[in-house]
Motif scaffolding. Structure first.
Motif, PDB file in Angstrom:
ATOM      1  N   ALA A   7       0.829  -1.224   0.000  1.00 32.05           N
ATOM      2  CA  ALA A   7       0.000   0.000   0.000  1.00 32.05           C
ATOM      3  C   ALA A   7       0.856   1.264   0.000  1.00 32.05           C
ATOM      4  CB  ALA A   7      -0.936   0.004   1.199  1.00 32.05           C
ATOM      5  N   THR A   8       2.148   1.127   0.308  1.00 32.00           N
ATOM      6  CA  THR A   8       3.017   2.326   0.372  1.00 32.00           C
ATOM      7  C   THR A   8       3.649   2.630  -0.990  1.00 32.00           C
ATOM      8  OG1 THR A   8       5.029   1.056   0.911  1.00 32.00           O
ATOM      9  CG2 THR A   8       3.623   1.746   2.769  1.00 32.00           C
ATOM     10  N   SER A   9       3.300   1.861  -2.027  1.00 29.02           N
ATOM     11  CA  SER A   9       4.002   2.039  -3.314  1.00 29.02           C
ATOM     12  C   SER A   9       3.621   3.353  -4.002  1.00 29.02           C
ATOM     13  CB  SER A   9       3.718   0.841  -4.215  1.00 29.02           C
ATOM     14  OG  SER A   9       2.325   0.648  -4.358  1.00 29.02           O
ATOM     15  N   ARG A  10       2.322   3.524  -4.377  1.00 34.14           N
ATOM     16  CA  ARG A  10       1.898   4.781  -5.031  1.00 34.14           C
ATOM     17  C   ARG A  10       0.538   5.167  -4.452  1.00 34.14           C
ATOM     18  NH1 ARG A  10       2.221   4.794 -11.418  1.00 34.14           N
ATOM     19  NH2 ARG A  10       2.108   7.059 -11.121  1.00 34.14           N
ATOM     20  N   PRO A  11       0.299   6.439  -4.133  1.00 34.48           N
ATOM     21  CA  PRO A  11      -0.853   6.818  -3.310  1.00 34.48           C
ATOM     22  C   PRO A  11      -2.149   7.150  -4.044  1.00 34.48           C
ATOM     23  CG  PRO A  11       0.577   8.716  -3.600  1.00 34.48           C
ATOM     24  CD  PRO A  11       1.239   7.559  -4.317  1.00 34.48           C
ATOM     25  N   THR A  12      -2.083   7.461  -5.344  1.00 33.55           N
ATOM     26  CA  THR A  12      -3.281   8.080  -5.946  1.00 33.55           C
ATOM     27  C   THR A  12      -4.280   7.079  -6.495  1.00 33.55           C
ATOM     28  OG1 THR A  12      -1.959  10.032  -6.486  1.00 33.55           O
ATOM     29  CG2 THR A  12      -4.054   9.790  -7.651  1.00 33.55           C
ATOM     30  N   ALA A  13      -3.849   6.074  -7.203  1.00 34.52           N
ATOM     31  CA  ALA A  13      -4.798   5.116  -7.806  1.00 34.52           C
ATOM     32  C   ALA A  13      -5.465   4.290  -6.709  1.00 34.52           C
ATOM     33  CB  ALA A  13      -4.072   4.203  -8.781  1.00 34.52           C
ATOM     34  N   VAL A  14      -6.806   4.406  -6.641  1.00 34.58           N
ATOM     35  CA  VAL A  14      -7.531   3.752  -5.540  1.00 34.58           C
ATOM     36  C   VAL A  14      -7.624   2.238  -5.747  1.00 34.58           C
ATOM     37  CG1 VAL A  14      -9.833   3.961  -6.599  1.00 34.58           C
ATOM     38  CG2 VAL A  14      -9.595   3.903  -4.094  1.00 34.58           C
TER      39      VAL A  14
ATOM     40  N   ALA B 291      -9.448  12.107 -10.430  1.00 37.08           N
ATOM     41  CA  ALA B 291      -7.986  12.245 -10.479  1.00 37.08           C
ATOM     42  C   ALA B 291      -7.479  11.383 -11.620  1.00 37.08           C
ATOM     43  CB  ALA B 291      -7.349  11.797  -9.174  1.00 37.08           C
ATOM     44  N   ASN B 292      -6.685  11.969 -12.469  1.00 41.51           N
ATOM     45  CA  ASN B 292      -6.104  11.257 -13.596  1.00 41.51           C
ATOM     46  C   ASN B 292      -4.782  11.913 -13.949  1.00 41.51           C
ATOM     47  OD1 ASN B 292      -6.460   9.071 -15.562  1.00 41.51           O
ATOM     48  ND2 ASN B 292      -6.501  10.711 -17.074  1.00 41.51           N
ATOM     49  N   LYS B 293      -4.060  11.313 -14.930  1.00 41.51           N
ATOM     50  CA  LYS B 293      -2.751  11.824 -15.301  1.00 41.51           C
ATOM     51  C   LYS B 293      -2.752  13.337 -15.499  1.00 41.51           C
ATOM     52  CE  LYS B 293       0.059   9.924 -15.376  1.00 41.51           C
ATOM     53  NZ  LYS B 293       0.836   9.788 -14.132  1.00 41.51           N
ATOM     54  N   ILE B 294      -1.683  13.952 -15.032  1.00 46.36           N
ATOM     55  CA  ILE B 294      -1.515  15.398 -15.154  1.00 46.36           C
ATOM     56  C   ILE B 294      -1.746  15.832 -16.602  1.00 46.36           C
ATOM     57  CG2 ILE B 294       1.001  15.218 -15.490  1.00 46.36           C
ATOM     58  CD1 ILE B 294      -0.791  17.934 -13.426  1.00 46.36           C
TER      59      ILE B 294
ATOM     60  N   GLY C  36     -13.039  15.662  -5.046  1.00 46.15           N
ATOM     61  CA  GLY C  36     -11.641  15.600  -5.503  1.00 46.15           C
ATOM     62  C   GLY C  36     -10.646  16.286  -4.581  1.00 46.15           C
ATOM     63  N   LYS C  37     -11.161  17.194  -3.717  1.00 45.12           N
ATOM     64  CA  LYS C  37     -10.189  17.935  -2.879  1.00 45.12           C
ATOM     65  C   LYS C  37      -9.521  17.018  -1.856  1.00 45.12           C
ATOM     66  CE  LYS C  37     -13.681  19.857   0.383  1.00 45.12           C
ATOM     67  NZ  LYS C  37     -13.870  18.574   1.011  1.00 45.12           N
ATOM     68  N   ASP C  38     -10.123  15.842  -1.635  1.00 45.16           N
ATOM     69  CA  ASP C  38      -9.562  14.911  -0.637  1.00 45.16           C
ATOM     70  C   ASP C  38      -8.665  13.858  -1.272  1.00 45.16           C
ATOM     71  OD1 ASP C  38     -12.823  15.054   0.878  1.00 45.16           O
ATOM     72  OD2 ASP C  38     -11.011  16.247   1.323  1.00 45.16           O
ATOM     73  N   ILE C  39      -8.385  13.944  -2.569  1.00 43.06           N
ATOM     74  CA  ILE C  39      -7.572  12.917  -3.227  1.00 43.06           C
ATOM     75  C   ILE C  39      -6.095  13.298  -3.128  1.00 43.06           C
ATOM     76  CG2 ILE C  39      -7.021  11.775  -5.417  1.00 43.06           C
ATOM     77  CD1 ILE C  39      -9.950  12.192  -6.247  1.00 43.06           C
ATOM     78  N   VAL C  40      -5.275  12.361  -2.640  1.00 42.45           N
ATOM     79  CA  VAL C  40      -3.824  12.593  -2.516  1.00 42.45           C
ATOM     80  C   VAL C  40      -3.195  12.488  -3.905  1.00 42.45           C
ATOM     81  CG1 VAL C  40      -1.654  11.677  -1.578  1.00 42.45           C
ATOM     82  CG2 VAL C  40      -3.742  11.687  -0.166  1.00 42.45           C
ATOM     83  N   ILE C  41      -2.452  13.518  -4.286  1.00 42.88           N
ATOM     84  CA  ILE C  41      -1.799  13.536  -5.603  1.00 42.88           C
ATOM     85  C   ILE C  41      -0.315  13.220  -5.439  1.00 42.88           C
ATOM     86  CG2 ILE C  41      -1.173  14.964  -7.598  1.00 42.88           C
ATOM     87  CD1 ILE C  41      -4.177  14.315  -7.433  1.00 42.88           C
ATOM     88  N   GLU C  42       0.118  12.160  -6.099  1.00 40.86           N
ATOM     89  CA  GLU C  42       1.530  11.767  -6.048  1.00 40.86           C
ATOM     90  C   GLU C  42       2.401  12.824  -6.710  1.00 40.86           C
ATOM     91  OE1 GLU C  42       2.295   8.397  -8.506  1.00 40.86           O
ATOM     92  OE2 GLU C  42       4.400   8.224  -7.919  1.00 40.86           O
ATOM     93  N   GLU C  43       3.478  13.204  -6.061  1.00 39.72           N
ATOM     94  CA  GLU C  43       4.450  14.096  -6.699  1.00 39.72           C
ATOM     95  C   GLU C  43       5.710  13.280  -6.968  1.00 39.72           C
ATOM     96  OE1 GLU C  43       2.986  18.473  -5.295  1.00 39.72           O
ATOM     97  OE2 GLU C  43       5.090  18.037  -5.758  1.00 39.72           O
ATOM     98  N   ARG C  44       6.210  13.387  -8.200  1.00 37.26           N
ATOM     99  CA  ARG C  44       7.392  12.613  -8.551  1.00 37.26           C
ATOM    100  C   ARG C  44       8.621  13.499  -8.704  1.00 37.26           C
ATOM    101  NH1 ARG C  44       6.350   7.310  -9.740  1.00 37.26           N
ATOM    102  NH2 ARG C  44       8.268   7.116 -10.959  1.00 37.26           N
ATOM    103  N   ASP C  45       9.767  12.887  -8.885  1.00 42.65           N
ATOM    104  CA  ASP C  45      11.032  13.603  -8.922  1.00 42.65           C
ATOM    105  C   ASP C  45      11.052  14.685 -10.022  1.00 42.65           C
ATOM    106  OD1 ASP C  45      14.274  12.617  -8.097  1.00 42.65           O
ATOM    107  OD2 ASP C  45      13.808  14.250  -9.497  1.00 42.65           O
TER     108      ASP C  45
ATOM    109  N   TRP D 153       8.000  21.549 -10.665  1.00 36.89           N
ATOM    110  CA  TRP D 153       6.863  20.995  -9.914  1.00 36.89           C
ATOM    111  C   TRP D 153       6.326  19.842 -10.725  1.00 36.89           C
ATOM    112  CZ3 TRP D 153       1.214  22.193 -10.744  1.00 36.89           C
ATOM    113  CH2 TRP D 153       0.409  21.657  -9.704  1.00 36.89           C
ATOM    114  N   ASN D 154       6.292  18.639 -10.176  1.00 31.93           N
ATOM    115  CA  ASN D 154       6.006  17.456 -10.977  1.00 31.93           C
ATOM    116  C   ASN D 154       4.898  16.591 -10.368  1.00 31.93           C
ATOM    117  OD1 ASN D 154       6.104  15.439 -12.882  1.00 31.93           O
ATOM    118  ND2 ASN D 154       7.964  14.469 -12.056  1.00 31.93           N
ATOM    119  N   PRO D 155       3.659  17.140 -10.296  1.00 27.05           N
ATOM    120  CA  PRO D 155       2.558  16.281  -9.830  1.00 27.05           C
ATOM    121  C   PRO D 155       2.240  15.238 -10.905  1.00 27.05           C
ATOM    122  CG  PRO D 155       1.674  18.354 -10.607  1.00 27.05           C
ATOM    123  CD  PRO D 155       3.175  18.466 -10.703  1.00 27.05           C
ATOM    124  N   SER D 156       2.004  14.013 -10.529  1.00 25.44           N
ATOM    125  CA  SER D 156       1.767  12.952 -11.510  1.00 25.44           C
ATOM    126  C   SER D 156       0.308  12.937 -11.970  1.00 25.44           C
ATOM    127  CB  SER D 156       2.124  11.591 -10.891  1.00 25.44           C
ATOM    128  OG  SER D 156       2.309  10.626 -11.893  1.00 25.44           O
ATOM    129  N   PHE D 157      -0.566  13.613 -11.201  1.00 26.24           N
ATOM    130  CA  PHE D 157      -1.997  13.601 -11.508  1.00 26.24           C
ATOM    131  C   PHE D 157      -2.588  14.988 -11.270  1.00 26.24           C
ATOM    132  CE2 PHE D 157      -1.962   9.089 -11.918  1.00 26.24           C
ATOM    133  CZ  PHE D 157      -1.018   8.629 -10.999  1.00 26.24           C
TER     134      PHE D 157
END
Ligand SMILES: CSC[C@H]1O[C@H](OP(=O)(O)O)[C@H](O)[C@@H]1O
Length: 380
Positions: A96-103, A264-267, A299-308, A343-347
């Motif tokens: 569960a700690t791998s990636r946060p956004t996809a439910v 939430a979907n790809k940026i 949507g305001k409660d969805i965690v958005i993964e930020e990548r490098d 700034w690199n949000p993935s979604f």
């Protein structure tokens, strides 16, 4: 496409291979220039494959996580049912700690924990119950995607409003490479194109910076299946819609759909929805109900993964001359000056008001007349 070439295409697009207890995945970091499988023997291998994006796509992430642990459990010797249960739940919490956004990942983990709790309480074989439940998810996802394809193709045929042939545009990769097979948004496109006397003439797709899932993966899928298509820069979509009225819809996938339909979907998805609205085109989200999170009201409660940030400030790929020589030499090119902040949000999150329809395996959901939001709790 001949039956033989269709078979070849689908073999090329098999992202996940499971033959109990062996799991291997197509390494999507090497696509489209090399088609190599990676053996996944443990949940740690699965976690790495997801974090590194060797495998990606909301449904595929869930299934690879579940099956990586099934492969590991198959190799373990447990003394008691409780020990088996504790081992599995601990590993699921780690996955569960791998990636946060996809439910889908968290939905699968909840369902798998429920399945083994039932087996523990009924003194059945917990390991077998886990492996059976994980395997069932693979088959269910393919079936879901084929239903999404049928439902979405019918919806587009009935609502396109255009006499004659149509074109559509999609974003990121939502095909066989993002799922257990067929795909969601690309699954609708596949289903629509494969229909006899199809109305679908052409598919445009965005490169999907910075990871280029479109330019690398969607291009690969569409070329494999000989579906007429054209790659465009993400920044060219508004100009394209302005010049071509036969592009009737933008169809995208989802990583997490909130109860009110915010998605939430790809940026880059949010701005596609804005330009679709401005140009009077349909904006369609395609997702299995395993991508819908009723626990999230908006949507305001969805965690958005930020990548490098280096995914933006640099570009990685294979050296053309090495490919021509049949080799895989990967290089990283510096694009932005050293020290550039990025700034690199993935979604991103597209508000429900901009979404024309949400296509699932259970049906096509549209908003009530005049409503700005969906009531998905009442729909699914
Ligand atoms: C079939 S949904 C795939 C979904 O996942 C993609 O994200 P990523 O490539 O980072 O896993 C993208 O958001 C797609 O819409």
């Amino acid at each position: 496409m001949s039956a033989q070439s269709a078979q070849t295409a689908s073999a090329k697009l098999l992202a996940i291979k499971w033959q109990r207890p062996h799991l291997s995945i197509l390494n999507q970091l090497l696509l489209p220039h090399a088609s190599e499988y990676v053996d996944i023997k443990t949940s740690a291998d699965g976690h790495h494959a997801i974090v590194s994006m060797q495998t990606r796509g909301a449904p595929a992430i869930a299934i690879v996580a579940a099956l990586s642990l099934a492969a590991e459990v198959s190799q373990q010797q447990f003394n008691t049912a409780q020990q088996t249960y504790n081992f599995i739940t601990g590993k699921l919490d780690y996955l569960a700690t791998s990636r946060p956004t996809a439910v889908n990942l968290f939905d699968a983990i909840t369902k798998l924990k429920r399945a083994i709790k039932i087996s523990l309480d009924s003194q059945d074989d917990v390991a077998v119950a886990y492996i059976d439940a994980a395997e069932a998810m693979l088959a269910a996802d393919v079936a879901d995607n084929q239903s999404i394809g049928r439902n979405g193709a019918r919806f587009i045929e009935e609502s396109s409003g255009v006499v004659g042939k149509i074109k559509v545009l999609t974003h990121c990769n939502t095909g066989a490479l993002a799922t257990a097979g067929h795909g969601t948004a690309l699954g609708i496109i596949r289903s629509l194109y494969q229909k006899p006397e199809s109305i679908l003439e052409h598919v445009y797709f965005g490169e999907t910076r910075p990871y280029n899932q479109g330019a690398r993966l969607t291009a690969y899928e569409l070329l494999c299946e000989e579906i007429p298509s054209t790659l465009v820069c993400d920044s060219a979509v508004s100009a394209l819609l302005r010049t071509d009225p036969t592009i009737v819809a933008i169809i995208v996938g989802a990583d997490r759909v909130a109860a009110n339909g915010d998605t939430a979907n790809k940026i880059g998805t949010y701005q596609l929805a804005i330009t679709a609205k401005f140009h009077g085109r349909a904006f369609i989200v395609a997702a299995p109900t395993t991508s819908i999170d009723l626990a999230v009201t908006s949507g305001k409660d969805i965690v958005i993964e930020e990548r490098d940030p280096s995914e933006i400030t640099a570009a990685s790929g294979f050296v053309q001359t090495s490919l021509e020589a049949g080799k895989l030499v990967r290089e990283t090119l510096c694009v932005a000056p050293k020290g550039t902040a990025a700034w690199n949000p993935s979604f991103d999150v597209t508000p429900a008001e901009l979404i024309t329809a949400i296509v699932t395996e259970k049906g096509v959901f549209v908003k009530d007349q005049g409503a700005a939001e969906y009531d998905l709790a009442a729909s699914i």
